[in-house]
Design a protein around this motif. Sequence first.
Motif, PDB file in Angstrom:
ATOM      1  N   LEU A 269      -5.369 -45.811  48.968  1.00 45.42           N
ATOM      2  CA  LEU A 269      -4.037 -45.269  49.220  1.00 45.42           C
ATOM      3  C   LEU A 269      -3.436 -44.690  47.945  1.00 45.42           C
ATOM      4  O   LEU A 269      -2.810 -43.623  47.971  1.00 45.42           O
ATOM      5  CB  LEU A 269      -3.125 -46.352  49.803  1.00 45.42           C
ATOM      6  N   ALA A 270      -3.647 -45.345  46.820  1.00 44.30           N
ATOM      7  CA  ALA A 270      -3.117 -44.848  45.543  1.00 44.30           C
ATOM      8  C   ALA A 270      -3.770 -43.509  45.175  1.00 44.30           C
ATOM      9  O   ALA A 270      -3.088 -42.575  44.735  1.00 44.30           O
ATOM     10  CB  ALA A 270      -3.353 -45.877  44.440  1.00 44.30           C
ATOM     11  N   ILE A 271      -5.077 -43.410  45.355  1.00 46.68           N
ATOM     12  CA  ILE A 271      -5.784 -42.156  45.070  1.00 46.68           C
ATOM     13  C   ILE A 271      -5.294 -41.066  46.012  1.00 46.68           C
ATOM     14  O   ILE A 271      -5.017 -39.937  45.595  1.00 46.68           O
ATOM     15  CB  ILE A 271      -7.306 -42.353  45.196  1.00 46.68           C
ATOM     16  N   ALA A 272      -5.171 -41.393  47.292  1.00 44.04           N
ATOM     17  CA  ALA A 272      -4.706 -40.425  48.287  1.00 44.04           C
ATOM     18  C   ALA A 272      -3.290 -39.947  47.951  1.00 44.04           C
ATOM     19  O   ALA A 272      -2.995 -38.753  48.068  1.00 44.04           O
ATOM     20  CB  ALA A 272      -4.757 -41.034  49.682  1.00 44.04           C
ATOM     21  N   ALA A 273      -2.431 -40.856  47.524  1.00 41.93           N
ATOM     22  CA  ALA A 273      -1.052 -40.487  47.185  1.00 41.93           C
ATOM     23  C   ALA A 273      -1.028 -39.542  45.989  1.00 41.93           C
ATOM     24  O   ALA A 273      -0.279 -38.552  45.976  1.00 41.93           O
ATOM     25  CB  ALA A 273      -0.233 -41.735  46.898  1.00 41.93           C
ATOM     26  N   HIS A 274      -1.842 -39.833  44.985  1.00 41.28           N
ATOM     27  CA  HIS A 274      -1.877 -38.962  43.802  1.00 41.28           C
ATOM     28  C   HIS A 274      -2.403 -37.568  44.174  1.00 41.28           C
ATOM     29  O   HIS A 274      -1.835 -36.557  43.758  1.00 41.28           O
ATOM     30  CB  HIS A 274      -2.756 -39.594  42.717  1.00 41.28           C
ATOM     31  N   LEU A 275      -3.458 -37.541  44.973  1.00 45.11           N
ATOM     32  CA  LEU A 275      -4.017 -36.258  45.401  1.00 45.11           C
ATOM     33  C   LEU A 275      -3.013 -35.498  46.273  1.00 45.11           C
ATOM     34  O   LEU A 275      -2.876 -34.281  46.160  1.00 45.11           O
ATOM     35  CB  LEU A 275      -5.338 -36.458  46.135  1.00 45.11           C
ATOM     36  N   HIS A 276      -2.285 -36.216  47.107  1.00 44.50           N
ATOM     37  CA  HIS A 276      -1.249 -35.600  47.942  1.00 44.50           C
ATOM     38  C   HIS A 276      -0.215 -34.875  47.075  1.00 44.50           C
ATOM     39  O   HIS A 276       0.142 -33.721  47.343  1.00 44.50           O
ATOM     40  CB  HIS A 276      -0.560 -36.674  48.800  1.00 44.50           C
ATOM     41  N   VAL A 277       0.255 -35.548  46.040  1.00 41.90           N
ATOM     42  CA  VAL A 277       1.266 -34.961  45.158  1.00 41.90           C
ATOM     43  C   VAL A 277       0.701 -33.726  44.448  1.00 41.90           C
ATOM     44  O   VAL A 277       1.367 -32.692  44.364  1.00 41.90           O
ATOM     45  CB  VAL A 277       1.787 -36.006  44.143  1.00 41.90           C
ATOM     46  N   LEU A 278      -0.524 -33.838  43.944  1.00 39.94           N
ATOM     47  CA  LEU A 278      -1.150 -32.698  43.273  1.00 39.94           C
ATOM     48  C   LEU A 278      -1.294 -31.498  44.212  1.00 39.94           C
ATOM     49  O   LEU A 278      -0.985 -30.362  43.837  1.00 39.94           O
ATOM     50  CB  LEU A 278      -2.531 -33.077  42.735  1.00 39.94           C
TER      51      LEU A 278
ATOM     52  N   ALA B 109     -12.295 -41.234  56.938  1.00 39.24           N
ATOM     53  CA  ALA B 109     -13.264 -40.552  56.072  1.00 39.24           C
ATOM     54  C   ALA B 109     -13.421 -39.078  56.428  1.00 39.24           C
ATOM     55  O   ALA B 109     -13.592 -38.236  55.544  1.00 39.24           O
ATOM     56  CB  ALA B 109     -14.606 -41.268  56.126  1.00 39.24           C
ATOM     57  N   GLU B 110     -13.356 -38.733  57.711  1.00 40.51           N
ATOM     58  CA  GLU B 110     -13.517 -37.329  58.107  1.00 40.51           C
ATOM     59  C   GLU B 110     -12.359 -36.475  57.596  1.00 40.51           C
ATOM     60  O   GLU B 110     -12.560 -35.380  57.069  1.00 40.51           O
ATOM     61  CB  GLU B 110     -13.631 -37.224  59.629  1.00 40.51           C
ATOM     62  N   TYR B 111     -11.145 -36.992  57.733  1.00 38.75           N
ATOM     63  CA  TYR B 111      -9.974 -36.278  57.205  1.00 38.75           C
ATOM     64  C   TYR B 111     -10.067 -36.190  55.683  1.00 38.75           C
ATOM     65  O   TYR B 111      -9.816 -35.130  55.093  1.00 38.75           O
ATOM     66  CB  TYR B 111      -8.690 -36.988  57.639  1.00 38.75           C
ATOM     67  N   ALA B 112     -10.443 -37.289  55.047  1.00 37.65           N
ATOM     68  CA  ALA B 112     -10.580 -37.300  53.595  1.00 37.65           C
ATOM     69  C   ALA B 112     -11.616 -36.283  53.130  1.00 37.65           C
ATOM     70  O   ALA B 112     -11.417 -35.603  52.120  1.00 37.65           O
ATOM     71  CB  ALA B 112     -10.937 -38.701  53.114  1.00 37.65           C
ATOM     72  N   LEU B 113     -12.721 -36.157  53.859  1.00 35.12           N
ATOM     73  CA  LEU B 113     -13.762 -35.183  53.520  1.00 35.12           C
ATOM     74  C   LEU B 113     -13.193 -33.766  53.535  1.00 35.12           C
ATOM     75  O   LEU B 113     -13.483 -32.960  52.646  1.00 35.12           O
ATOM     76  CB  LEU B 113     -14.935 -35.298  54.491  1.00 35.12           C
TER      77      LEU B 113
ATOM     78  N   VAL C  65     -10.961 -33.366  50.507  1.00 31.03           N
ATOM     79  CA  VAL C  65     -11.805 -33.228  49.315  1.00 31.03           C
ATOM     80  C   VAL C  65     -12.335 -31.792  49.228  1.00 31.03           C
ATOM     81  O   VAL C  65     -12.290 -31.161  48.165  1.00 31.03           O
ATOM     82  CB  VAL C  65     -12.965 -34.254  49.332  1.00 31.03           C
ATOM     83  N   ARG C  66     -12.814 -31.257  50.338  1.00 26.83           N
ATOM     84  CA  ARG C  66     -13.321 -29.886  50.361  1.00 26.83           C
ATOM     85  C   ARG C  66     -12.223 -28.897  49.974  1.00 26.83           C
ATOM     86  O   ARG C  66     -12.425 -28.012  49.131  1.00 26.83           O
ATOM     87  CB  ARG C  66     -13.860 -29.543  51.749  1.00 26.83           C
TER      88      ARG C  66
ATOM     89  N   ALA D  84     -12.790 -35.860  43.472  1.00 24.49           N
ATOM     90  CA  ALA D  84     -13.981 -36.671  43.213  1.00 24.49           C
ATOM     91  C   ALA D  84     -13.672 -38.156  43.346  1.00 24.49           C
ATOM     92  O   ALA D  84     -14.482 -38.930  43.863  1.00 24.49           O
ATOM     93  CB  ALA D  84     -14.530 -36.371  41.822  1.00 24.49           C
ATOM     94  N   ARG D  85     -12.497 -38.559  42.909  1.00 25.20           N
ATOM     95  CA  ARG D  85     -12.106 -39.972  43.047  1.00 25.20           C
ATOM     96  C   ARG D  85     -11.991 -40.376  44.518  1.00 25.20           C
ATOM     97  O   ARG D  85     -12.425 -41.446  44.913  1.00 25.20           O
ATOM     98  CB  ARG D  85     -10.781 -40.237  42.335  1.00 25.20           C
ATOM     99  N   LEU D  86     -11.378 -39.493  45.323  1.00 23.12           N
ATOM    100  CA  LEU D  86     -11.267 -39.789  46.753  1.00 23.12           C
ATOM    101  C   LEU D  86     -12.642 -39.813  47.401  1.00 23.12           C
ATOM    102  O   LEU D  86     -12.943 -40.685  48.223  1.00 23.12           O
ATOM    103  CB  LEU D  86     -10.359 -38.768  47.451  1.00 23.12           C
ATOM    104  N   ASP D  87     -13.479 -38.872  47.017  1.00 20.69           N
ATOM    105  CA  ASP D  87     -14.852 -38.812  47.515  1.00 20.69           C
ATOM    106  C   ASP D  87     -15.570 -40.126  47.212  1.00 20.69           C
ATOM    107  O   ASP D  87     -16.205 -40.724  48.079  1.00 20.69           O
ATOM    108  CB  ASP D  87     -15.574 -37.636  46.872  1.00 20.69           C
ATOM    109  N   HIS D  88     -15.447 -40.584  45.984  1.00 20.37           N
ATOM    110  CA  HIS D  88     -16.092 -41.836  45.581  1.00 20.37           C
ATOM    111  C   HIS D  88     -15.473 -43.037  46.317  1.00 20.37           C
ATOM    112  O   HIS D  88     -16.189 -43.961  46.719  1.00 20.37           O
ATOM    113  CB  HIS D  88     -15.969 -42.026  44.075  1.00 20.37           C
ATOM    114  N   ALA D  89     -14.164 -43.026  46.495  1.00 20.37           N
ATOM    115  CA  ALA D  89     -13.483 -44.139  47.165  1.00 20.37           C
ATOM    116  C   ALA D  89     -13.995 -44.336  48.580  1.00 20.37           C
ATOM    117  O   ALA D  89     -14.131 -45.458  49.056  1.00 20.37           O
ATOM    118  CB  ALA D  89     -11.971 -43.908  47.180  1.00 20.37           C
TER     119      ALA D  89
END
Length: 107
Positions: free
Chosen positions: A7-16, A34-38, A41-42, A61-66
């Motif tokens: 959730l923390a990674i997703a929140a940071h990526l959301h803001v970016l 995972a499908e939405y995250a993929l 990430v793309r 990449a962090r979300l991908d790894h998570a």
Amino acid sequence: MPEADKLAIAAHLHVLLRRKTGRVTDTEWMAVNAEYALEIVRFARQHAQEDNVPELAEWAARLDHAHAIHAPAPDAERRPLLDVAAQAVRQRIAPSPEVPRYVGGIR
């Protein structure tokens, strides 16, 4: 990886993504699906390259790894997200067989 970290990674990526591309995402869904995250990430990697924003690629990449996301095989069965969500809801609300049911009423 713990859900709180995802959730923390997703929140940071959301803001970016919001700041750099104007894209609004669903942070909680990104952390658990995972499908939405993929797809996020793309999208982030594409814009990182097109707009020269290396920070987007780093957090993608962090979300991908998570999620340990791997692209689905080309012949993998794909189901519409609505079908997957509906099935999850049905499973969640389906009564458990061991739950007693009251017939009649309380006397």
